[in-house]
Design an enzyme around this catalytic site. Structure first.
Site, PDB file in Angstrom:
ATOM      1  N   LYS A 124      33.310  34.776  26.622  1.00 58.16           N
ATOM      2  CA  LYS A 124      34.393  35.754  26.484  1.00 58.16           C
ATOM      3  C   LYS A 124      35.703  35.068  26.125  1.00 58.16           C
ATOM      4  O   LYS A 124      36.417  35.495  25.209  1.00 58.16           O
ATOM      5  CB  LYS A 124      34.564  36.552  27.778  1.00 58.16           C
ATOM      6  CG  LYS A 124      35.575  37.696  27.652  1.00 58.16           C
ATOM      7  CD  LYS A 124      36.054  38.185  28.984  1.00 58.16           C
ATOM      8  CE  LYS A 124      37.042  37.228  29.578  1.00 58.16           C
ATOM      9  NZ  LYS A 124      37.864  37.773  30.658  1.00 58.16           N
ATOM     10  N   ASP A 142      35.315  42.166  28.143  1.00 53.88           N
ATOM     11  CA  ASP A 142      35.727  42.032  29.542  1.00 53.88           C
ATOM     12  C   ASP A 142      35.322  43.306  30.281  1.00 53.88           C
ATOM     13  O   ASP A 142      34.572  44.133  29.748  1.00 53.88           O
ATOM     14  CB  ASP A 142      37.235  41.765  29.645  1.00 53.88           C
ATOM     15  CG  ASP A 142      38.085  42.955  29.217  1.00 53.88           C
ATOM     16  OD1 ASP A 142      37.521  43.965  28.710  1.00 53.88           O
ATOM     17  OD2 ASP A 142      39.308  42.896  29.383  1.00 53.88           O
TER      18      ASP A 142
END
Length: 214
Positions: A124, A142
């Site tokens: 991420k 997220d």
């Protein structure tokens, strides 16, 4: 379980997001690729506001890997001790700074694999840096993106990687660069976890979420 939104509706959703916010920006403050990388790494399980408050002074004195190493782990902790998991994050930031100097001539690499190889940098974080700094249409998933993708039916998936891959498949190419920011901001301020503000939602009529609020 929410169904799958059709492609025409997904395209219309992003058309509205773009009309509302043509150039969405990430909310983490940074001055270069290195400070962006550090800020994103620090933001895990923390708010952007909290990270920004801690890093404003930090980035004035340590905006390169070498300066960060000179500051040292204890010096770094003094700046970021208001952020959750600050000790392990400080260790990672010092370690990644050292790796950047030793393996990448002090520069932040522009490949996902190289970024993800750095201490404390997961997929991420790598995707955020690729997208925000190198302008790669990467999907950084997220908690906000994961929630919006599943709740709306845009890209249902049981885990982060599944949602990332699903978004890559369904987001129209012309919206791909800014897609993750539109979804993050929508999840943060409108499609909130506990009480979504469906009355203020730009895509309420497209969304497949069955428990819409008034």
């Amino acid at each position: 379980m929410t169904g799958q939104l059709d492609y025409r509706s997904i395209k219309e959703a992003f058309r509205r997001f773009k009309l509302h916010r043509p150039e969405p920006k990430g909310e983490l403050e940074h001055v270069n690729a290195f400070t962006l990388l550090v800020a994103v790494a620090l933001s895990a399980q923390a708010t952007d506001k909290g990270v920004n408050k801690a890093t404003r002074r930090l980035f004035e004195i340590a905006d390169t890997p070498r300066k960060m190493l000179e500051l040292g782990e204890e010096g770094l902790i003094e700046h970021i001790k208001t952020i959750g998991l600050f000790r392990s994050k400080a260790r990672n930031v010092i370690a990644l700074s050292r790796r950047l100097i030793e393996e990448f001539d002090g520069e932040v690499p522009s490949s996902r694999a190289a970024l993800a190889s750095l201490p404390g940098v997961g997929r991420k974080t790598a995707n955020v840096v690729l997208n925000m700094w190198f302008r790669v249409p990467a999907m950084a998933v997220d908690t906000h993106v994961f929630r919006v993708a599943n709740r709306t039916g845009m890209a249902p998936g049981k885990d982060v990687l599944a949602v990332e891959r699903a978004l890559e498949d369904v987001v129209p190419a012309e919206y791909a660069l800014h897609a993750h920011h539109w979804l993050i901001l929508h999840g943060r301020y409108v499609c909130k976890a506990r009480k979504p503000d469906c009355g203020a939602c730009l895509i309420r009529d497209l969304c497949l979420f069955e428990e819409k609020t008034a």
